[in-house]
Design a protein around this motif. Structure first.
Motif, PDB file in Angstrom:
ATOM      1  N   ARG A 145       0.834  -1.190   0.000  1.00 36.57           N
ATOM      2  CA  ARG A 145       0.000   0.000   0.000  1.00 36.57           C
ATOM      3  C   ARG A 145       0.871   1.243   0.000  1.00 36.57           C
ATOM      4  NH1 ARG A 145      -4.955  -1.144   4.308  1.00 36.57           N
ATOM      5  NH2 ARG A 145      -5.886  -2.907   3.173  1.00 36.57           N
ATOM      6  N   GLY A 146       0.511   2.190  -0.827  1.00 34.12           N
ATOM      7  CA  GLY A 146       1.313   3.394  -0.943  1.00 34.12           C
ATOM      8  C   GLY A 146       2.412   3.250  -1.972  1.00 34.12           C
ATOM      9  N   GLY A 147       2.612   2.029  -2.487  1.00 33.84           N
ATOM     10  CA  GLY A 147       3.606   1.816  -3.531  1.00 33.84           C
ATOM     11  C   GLY A 147       5.026   1.704  -3.043  1.00 33.84           C
ATOM     12  N   ASN A 148       5.248   1.674  -1.720  1.00 35.75           N
ATOM     13  CA  ASN A 148       6.603   1.553  -1.186  1.00 35.75           C
ATOM     14  C   ASN A 148       6.888   0.101  -0.815  1.00 35.75           C
ATOM     15  OD1 ASN A 148       7.070   4.372  -1.305  1.00 35.75           O
ATOM     16  ND2 ASN A 148       5.943   4.653   0.620  1.00 35.75           N
ATOM     17  N   GLY A 149       7.647  -0.579  -1.652  1.00 37.96           N
ATOM     18  CA  GLY A 149       7.990  -1.960  -1.380  1.00 37.96           C
ATOM     19  C   GLY A 149       6.931  -2.932  -1.875  1.00 37.96           C
ATOM     20  N   TYR A 150       7.034  -4.148  -1.383  1.00 34.83           N
ATOM     21  CA  TYR A 150       6.157  -5.226  -1.822  1.00 34.83           C
ATOM     22  C   TYR A 150       5.647  -6.004  -0.610  1.00 34.83           C
ATOM     23  CZ  TYR A 150       7.912  -4.345  -6.516  1.00 34.83           C
ATOM     24  OH  TYR A 150       8.235  -3.754  -7.709  1.00 34.83           O
ATOM     25  N   ASP A 151       4.528  -6.671  -0.817  1.00 35.47           N
ATOM     26  CA  ASP A 151       3.972  -7.571   0.186  1.00 35.47           C
ATOM     27  C   ASP A 151       3.876  -8.963  -0.406  1.00 35.47           C
ATOM     28  OD1 ASP A 151       3.613  -5.394   1.825  1.00 35.47           O
ATOM     29  OD2 ASP A 151       1.473  -5.164   1.362  1.00 35.47           O
ATOM     30  N   VAL A 152       3.915  -9.956   0.466  1.00 34.86           N
ATOM     31  CA  VAL A 152       3.580 -11.319   0.069  1.00 34.86           C
ATOM     32  C   VAL A 152       2.146 -11.549   0.530  1.00 34.86           C
ATOM     33  CG1 VAL A 152       4.085 -13.759   0.357  1.00 34.86           C
ATOM     34  CG2 VAL A 152       5.964 -12.106   0.189  1.00 34.86           C
ATOM     35  N   ALA A 153       1.238 -11.633  -0.421  1.00 32.73           N
ATOM     36  CA  ALA A 153      -0.186 -11.784  -0.100  1.00 32.73           C
ATOM     37  C   ALA A 153      -0.497 -13.267   0.080  1.00 32.73           C
ATOM     38  CB  ALA A 153      -1.043 -11.191  -1.212  1.00 32.73           C
ATOM     39  N   VAL A 154      -1.041 -13.592   1.230  1.00 39.80           N
ATOM     40  CA  VAL A 154      -1.389 -14.973   1.566  1.00 39.80           C
ATOM     41  C   VAL A 154      -2.888 -15.042   1.837  1.00 39.80           C
ATOM     42  CG1 VAL A 154      -0.988 -16.898   3.151  1.00 39.80           C
ATOM     43  CG2 VAL A 154       0.904 -15.339   2.581  1.00 39.80           C
ATOM     44  N   GLY A 203       7.176  -5.945   4.582  1.00 45.06           N
ATOM     45  CA  GLY A 203       8.599  -5.899   4.903  1.00 45.06           C
ATOM     46  C   GLY A 203       9.518  -5.878   3.711  1.00 45.06           C
ATOM     47  N   PRO A 204       9.298  -6.746   2.680  1.00 42.14           N
ATOM     48  CA  PRO A 204      10.215  -6.735   1.537  1.00 42.14           C
ATOM     49  C   PRO A 204      10.233  -5.376   0.842  1.00 42.14           C
ATOM     50  CG  PRO A 204       8.870  -8.714   1.524  1.00 42.14           C
ATOM     51  CD  PRO A 204       8.299  -7.826   2.578  1.00 42.14           C
ATOM     52  N   GLN A 205      11.406  -4.859   0.627  1.00 39.04           N
ATOM     53  CA  GLN A 205      11.530  -3.561  -0.034  1.00 39.04           C
ATOM     54  C   GLN A 205      11.655  -3.692  -1.548  1.00 39.04           C
ATOM     55  OE1 GLN A 205      11.256  -0.481   1.520  1.00 39.04           O
ATOM     56  NE2 GLN A 205      10.547  -1.878   3.148  1.00 39.04           N
ATOM     57  N   THR A 206      12.049  -4.868  -2.007  1.00 38.22           N
ATOM     58  CA  THR A 206      12.206  -5.074  -3.449  1.00 38.22           C
ATOM     59  C   THR A 206      11.405  -6.299  -3.877  1.00 38.22           C
ATOM     60  OG1 THR A 206      14.144  -6.534  -3.255  1.00 38.22           O
ATOM     61  CG2 THR A 206      14.554  -4.145  -3.328  1.00 38.22           C
ATOM     62  N   ARG A 207      11.153  -6.363  -5.170  1.00 34.44           N
ATOM     63  CA  ARG A 207      10.443  -7.526  -5.709  1.00 34.44           C
ATOM     64  C   ARG A 207      11.275  -8.791  -5.504  1.00 34.44           C
ATOM     65  NH1 ARG A 207       5.919  -8.585  -9.119  1.00 34.44           N
ATOM     66  NH2 ARG A 207       5.802 -10.851  -9.149  1.00 34.44           N
ATOM     67  N   ALA A 208      12.592  -8.657  -5.610  1.00 30.69           N
ATOM     68  CA  ALA A 208      13.464  -9.819  -5.417  1.00 30.69           C
ATOM     69  C   ALA A 208      13.333 -10.382  -4.001  1.00 30.69           C
ATOM     70  CB  ALA A 208      14.911  -9.447  -5.714  1.00 30.69           C
ATOM     71  N   ASP A 209      13.242  -9.487  -2.987  1.00 30.40           N
ATOM     72  CA  ASP A 209      13.076  -9.949  -1.610  1.00 30.40           C
ATOM     73  C   ASP A 209      11.746 -10.679  -1.433  1.00 30.40           C
ATOM     74  OD1 ASP A 209      15.508  -8.856  -0.883  1.00 30.40           O
ATOM     75  OD2 ASP A 209      14.629  -6.958  -0.204  1.00 30.40           O
ATOM     76  N   ALA A 210      10.685 -10.127  -2.039  1.00 26.10           N
ATOM     77  CA  ALA A 210       9.371 -10.767  -1.940  1.00 26.10           C
ATOM     78  C   ALA A 210       9.373 -12.110  -2.664  1.00 26.10           C
ATOM     79  CB  ALA A 210       8.296  -9.851  -2.512  1.00 26.10           C
ATOM     80  N   ASP A 211      10.000 -12.154  -3.833  1.00 30.01           N
ATOM     81  CA  ASP A 211      10.083 -13.420  -4.572  1.00 30.01           C
ATOM     82  C   ASP A 211      10.870 -14.461  -3.784  1.00 30.01           C
ATOM     83  OD1 ASP A 211       8.588 -12.486  -6.702  1.00 30.01           O
ATOM     84  OD2 ASP A 211      10.335 -11.836  -7.856  1.00 30.01           O
TER      85      ASP A 211
END
Length: 220
Positions: A145-154, A203-211
């Protein structure tokens, strides 16, 4: 100038023959007219039958096409529903623990907790008994939300939603720790109970961290 000779009067036999010939001509004309009428009716009947057959063929084609479209829609819906409801088995369980307290530094040996890097440096998260999630209904990466970083949606399965809802109700205003493979992923503050099973691991700041979190959970 000599006068034209008058036709001799017909006798009774001649009159009968003339009347008979006239009746025969009338009968022949009537027969011819009836035959023409029958031919016209046959042609009209054939045209009507052809039109009916054409309409029936068109109706059959429309119905067949409609059934095919309905079958494809139903099959597609069943496949999509099956894909949506097929559970995702996690290679590494997603543990959700209530955070009792945090203290600076690494966790002492024997402490029921997990050490992680926080904004203030190494921190020990003291954990209470939580739940372990081994299957989920859906798992994906989304923009935070807000476009800052990424979430892992479960999306939790029905079997886990009740336990998670009870846990979040008890932890409103406090932190929950999400742990995968003995590693703290995030420890968000619970703002309100989550009853619909929609969980966002922030928490993940990048798509790579979320992946990477997705790969850890899926095991690939």
């Amino acid at each position: 100038m000599p006068a034209a000779e008058a036709a001799p009067p017909m006798d009774e036999a001649q009159r009968r023959r003339a009347r008979a010939a006239e009746r025969q001509r009338a009968a022949a004309e009537l027969k011819k007219a009836r035959a023409a009428h029958r031919r016209g009716r046959v042609r009209q009947t054939r045209r009507e039958e052809s039109a009916r057959e054409h309409r029936a063929a068109m109706l059959t084609m429309i119905l067949t096409l409609g059934l095919l479209i309905a079958a494809v829609a139903v099959t597609g819906g069943m496949i999509a529903a099956s894909m949506r409801t097929r559970p995702v088995t996690l290679a590494a369980p997603l543990h959700v623990y209530p955070v009792a307290q945090t203290t600076p530094g690494q966790c002492p040996t024997g402490t029921q907790g997990i050490s992680a890097q926080a904004g203030t440096g190494p921190t020990c998260y003291h954990l209470n008994q939580g739940i372990a999630i081994r299957q989920v209904a859906d798992l994906r990466v989304q923009r935070a939300r807000g476009g800052n970083g990424y979430d892992v949606a479960v999306t939790l399965r029905t079997a886990d939603r009740k336990a998670f809802a009870q846990l979040t109700r008890a932890m409103v205003g406090r932190d929950l720790a999400f742990v995968v493979r003995e590693r703290l992923v995030t420890a968000p503050r619970v703002e309100m109970p989550i009853n619909d099973g929609k969980v966002a691991i922030t928490g993940p700041q990048t798509r790579a961290d979320a992946d990477r979190i997705i790969r850890e959970l899926r095991g690939r």
